[in-house]
Design a protein around this motif. Structure first.
Motif, mmCIF file in Angstrom:
data_model
loop_
_atom_site.group_PDB
_atom_site.id
_atom_site.type_symbol
_atom_site.label_atom_id
_atom_site.label_comp_id
_atom_site.label_asym_id
_atom_site.label_seq_id
_atom_site.Cartn_x
_atom_site.Cartn_y
_atom_site.Cartn_z
ATOM 1 N N ARG A 1 14.294 81.067 -20.582
ATOM 2 C CA ARG A 1 14.784 82.448 -20.622
ATOM 3 C C ARG A 1 15.921 82.615 -21.635
ATOM 4 N NH1 ARG A 1 18.672 85.454 -18.802
ATOM 5 N NH2 ARG A 1 19.771 83.891 -17.596
ATOM 6 N N VAL A 2 16.900 81.708 -21.610
ATOM 7 C CA VAL A 2 18.093 81.822 -22.449
ATOM 8 C C VAL A 2 17.836 81.353 -23.880
ATOM 9 C CG1 VAL A 2 20.489 81.034 -22.695
ATOM 10 C CG2 VAL A 2 19.603 81.586 -20.447
ATOM 11 N N LYS A 3 16.952 80.378 -24.044
ATOM 12 C CA LYS A 3 16.588 79.810 -25.346
ATOM 13 C C LYS A 3 17.785 79.268 -26.145
ATOM 14 C CE LYS A 3 12.477 82.696 -25.990
ATOM 15 N NZ LYS A 3 12.253 83.008 -24.629
ATOM 16 N N PRO A 4 18.537 78.335 -25.551
ATOM 17 C CA PRO A 4 19.665 77.754 -26.292
ATOM 18 C C PRO A 4 19.161 76.802 -27.377
ATOM 19 C CG PRO A 4 19.352 76.567 -24.257
ATOM 20 C CD PRO A 4 18.383 77.730 -24.234
ATOM 21 N N ASP A 5 20.010 76.558 -28.349
ATOM 22 C CA ASP A 5 19.664 75.589 -29.395
ATOM 23 C C ASP A 5 19.680 74.168 -28.843
ATOM 24 O OD1 ASP A 5 19.433 77.543 -31.410
ATOM 25 O OD2 ASP A 5 21.600 77.494 -31.754
ATOM 26 N N VAL A 6 20.648 73.890 -27.956
ATOM 27 C CA VAL A 6 20.837 72.539 -27.426
ATOM 28 C C VAL A 6 21.096 72.596 -25.924
ATOM 29 C CG1 VAL A 6 22.242 70.423 -27.541
ATOM 30 C CG2 VAL A 6 21.846 71.764 -29.615
ATOM 31 N N ALA A 7 20.475 71.676 -25.198
ATOM 32 C CA ALA A 7 20.774 71.470 -23.780
ATOM 33 C C ALA A 7 21.419 70.097 -23.651
ATOM 34 C CB ALA A 7 19.503 71.533 -22.937
ATOM 35 N N VAL A 8 22.605 70.046 -23.063
ATOM 36 C CA VAL A 8 23.281 68.777 -22.802
ATOM 37 C C VAL A 8 22.899 68.376 -21.387
ATOM 38 C CG1 VAL A 8 25.491 67.576 -22.652
ATOM 39 C CG2 VAL A 8 25.175 69.391 -24.354
ATOM 40 N N LEU A 9 22.289 67.219 -21.260
ATOM 41 C CA LEU A 9 21.672 66.808 -20.004
ATOM 42 C C LEU A 9 22.193 65.459 -19.540
ATOM 43 C CD1 LEU A 9 19.260 67.051 -17.940
ATOM 44 C CD2 LEU A 9 17.881 65.902 -19.669
ATOM 45 N N ASP A 10 22.508 65.370 -18.267
ATOM 46 C CA ASP A 10 22.849 64.094 -17.638
ATOM 47 C C ASP A 10 21.561 63.524 -17.049
ATOM 48 O OD1 ASP A 10 23.894 61.929 -16.273
ATOM 49 O OD2 ASP A 10 25.442 63.087 -15.263
ATOM 50 N N ARG B 1 10.980 69.882 -23.341
ATOM 51 C CA ARG B 1 10.260 69.835 -24.628
ATOM 52 C C ARG B 1 8.961 70.638 -24.548
ATOM 53 N NH1 ARG B 1 12.597 70.079 -28.075
ATOM 54 N NH2 ARG B 1 11.121 69.205 -29.514
ATOM 55 N N THR B 2 8.317 70.653 -23.386
ATOM 56 C CA THR B 2 7.062 71.378 -23.215
ATOM 57 C C THR B 2 7.283 72.880 -23.058
ATOM 58 O OG1 THR B 2 6.009 69.458 -22.194
ATOM 59 C CG2 THR B 2 5.019 71.613 -21.746
ATOM 60 N N HIS B 3 8.234 73.269 -22.211
ATOM 61 C CA HIS B 3 8.391 74.681 -21.840
ATOM 62 C C HIS B 3 9.468 75.421 -22.630
ATOM 63 C CE1 HIS B 3 5.550 74.109 -18.630
ATOM 64 N NE2 HIS B 3 6.219 73.046 -18.245
ATOM 65 N N ALA B 4 10.342 74.702 -23.297
ATOM 66 C CA ALA B 4 11.370 75.315 -24.144
ATOM 67 C C ALA B 4 11.453 74.495 -25.430
ATOM 68 C CB ALA B 4 12.709 75.359 -23.423
ATOM 69 N N PRO B 5 10.362 74.463 -26.214
ATOM 70 C CA PRO B 5 10.256 73.519 -27.325
ATOM 71 C C PRO B 5 11.308 73.669 -28.424
ATOM 72 C CG PRO B 5 8.464 75.115 -27.375
ATOM 73 C CD PRO B 5 9.185 75.323 -26.093
ATOM 74 N N ARG B 6 11.920 74.828 -28.534
ATOM 75 C CA ARG B 6 12.954 74.998 -29.561
ATOM 76 C C ARG B 6 14.315 74.460 -29.112
ATOM 77 N NH1 ARG B 6 11.801 80.765 -32.479
ATOM 78 N NH2 ARG B 6 9.843 80.102 -33.416
ATOM 79 N N THR B 7 14.457 74.203 -27.834
ATOM 80 C CA THR B 7 15.712 73.669 -27.306
ATOM 81 C C THR B 7 15.721 72.160 -27.492
ATOM 82 O OG1 THR B 7 15.905 75.440 -25.677
ATOM 83 C CG2 THR B 7 17.149 73.430 -25.253
ATOM 84 N N LYS B 8 16.715 71.686 -28.214
ATOM 85 C CA LYS B 8 16.872 70.248 -28.419
ATOM 86 C C LYS B 8 17.709 69.681 -27.270
ATOM 87 C CE LYS B 8 16.750 71.296 -33.277
ATOM 88 N NZ LYS B 8 16.733 72.748 -33.124
ATOM 89 N N VAL B 9 17.440 68.444 -26.904
ATOM 90 C CA VAL B 9 18.118 67.826 -25.764
ATOM 91 C C VAL B 9 19.069 66.741 -26.247
ATOM 92 C CG1 VAL B 9 17.810 66.515 -23.633
ATOM 93 C CG2 VAL B 9 16.157 68.294 -24.249
ATOM 94 N N LEU B 10 20.314 66.849 -25.789
ATOM 95 C CA LEU B 10 21.332 65.832 -26.018
ATOM 96 C C LEU B 10 21.673 65.247 -24.658
ATOM 97 C CD1 LEU B 10 23.515 64.336 -27.687
ATOM 98 C CD2 LEU B 10 24.995 66.317 -27.303
ATOM 99 N N VAL B 11 21.427 63.962 -24.473
ATOM 100 C CA VAL B 11 21.721 63.298 -23.207
ATOM 101 C C VAL B 11 23.157 62.798 -23.244
ATOM 102 C CG1 VAL B 11 21.144 61.341 -21.731
ATOM 103 C CG2 VAL B 11 19.323 62.678 -22.801
ATOM 104 N N PHE B 12 23.897 63.116 -22.192
ATOM 105 C CA PHE B 12 25.288 62.724 -22.024
ATOM 106 C C PHE B 12 25.345 62.041 -20.665
ATOM 107 C CE2 PHE B 12 29.746 64.116 -20.900
ATOM 108 C CZ PHE B 12 30.381 63.346 -21.853
ATOM 109 N N SER B 13 25.442 60.709 -20.666
ATOM 110 C CA SER B 13 25.201 59.994 -19.414
ATOM 111 C C SER B 13 26.126 58.803 -19.219
ATOM 112 C CB SER B 13 23.747 59.513 -19.401
ATOM 113 O OG SER B 13 23.450 58.850 -18.207
ATOM 114 N N SER B 14 26.295 58.437 -17.959
ATOM 115 C CA SER B 14 27.038 57.218 -17.637
ATOM 116 C C SER B 14 26.123 55.997 -17.661
ATOM 117 C CB SER B 14 27.691 57.351 -16.256
ATOM 118 O OG SER B 14 26.706 57.564 -15.279
ATOM 119 N N PHE B 15 24.815 56.217 -17.780
ATOM 120 C CA PHE B 15 23.881 55.105 -17.832
ATOM 121 C C PHE B 15 24.041 54.341 -19.143
ATOM 122 C CE2 PHE B 15 20.711 57.486 -14.913
ATOM 123 C CZ PHE B 15 21.371 57.021 -13.796
ATOM 124 N N ASP B 16 23.736 53.071 -19.103
ATOM 125 C CA ASP B 16 23.886 52.166 -20.233
ATOM 126 C C ASP B 16 22.977 52.580 -21.394
ATOM 127 O OD1 ASP B 16 23.966 49.978 -21.989
ATOM 128 O OD2 ASP B 16 24.114 48.533 -20.351
#
Length: 159
Positions: free
Chosen positions: A34-43, A59-74
């Motif tokens: 709905r919002v169509k952001p350029d980037v989603a920051v995801l844990d 990636r399937t349902h909001a293909p223009r939104t790029k994903v940046l993972v921000f995580s405590s995982f190694d």
């Protein structure tokens, strides 16, 4: 929630960024569509869905939104997996705020972003890195066991 609030506050001070936080990962794909952001920051550490599965859904349902993972995982275990799932970046939660803001901007411009550990440990594709031995589902089960869930609880959560 406190890390998300801190990131939102830091990004609010940037004229070129308009942060928006989501509380419910299950609603993320619909909201991103709905919002169509350029980037989603995801844990990756989410209660109701696998972070890697959510990357694929985004990636399937909001293909223009790029994903940046921000995580405590190694990073050594997860970076290669999230890139294969379609993420454009991976940063550890130990990264300074300015690095995260720079990564959001880089990813929004179509670049890739990753921490130094990813570069130092990048081996040939298909190597026997610790994160490559288990399948994504096996790794999800392993992490849930580490959180103390019973096999029955894990079955209910993953099915």
């Amino acid at each position: 929630p406190i890390i998300r609030a801190g990131l939102i506050e830091a990004m609010t001070g940037c004229s070129d960024l308009r942060p928006h936080g989501l509380d419910n990962p299950a609603e993320a794909v619909g909201e991103l569509s709905r919002v169509k952001p350029d980037v989603a920051v995801l844990d990756l550490s989410l209660e109701t869905i696998s972070g890697q599965d959510l990357i694929g859904d985004i990636r399937t349902h909001a293909p223009r939104t790029k994903v940046l993972v921000f995580s405590s995982f190694d990073e050594r275990v997860f970076a290669r997996r999230v890139f294969r799932a379609g993420a454009a970046g991976f940063l550890p939660k130990t990264a300074p705020v300015q690095d995260v803001i720079r990564a959001v901007r880089d990813v929004a411009r179509g670049g890739l972003s990753y921490g130094d550990t990813v570069l130092q440990n990048e081996g040939p594709s298909g190597s026997d890195e610790p994160g490559d031995v288990l399948s994504n589902r096996e790794l999800d089960v392993f992490l849930l066991l580490g959180r103390g869930l019973s096999p029955q609880d894990i079955s209910g959560k993953l099915c």
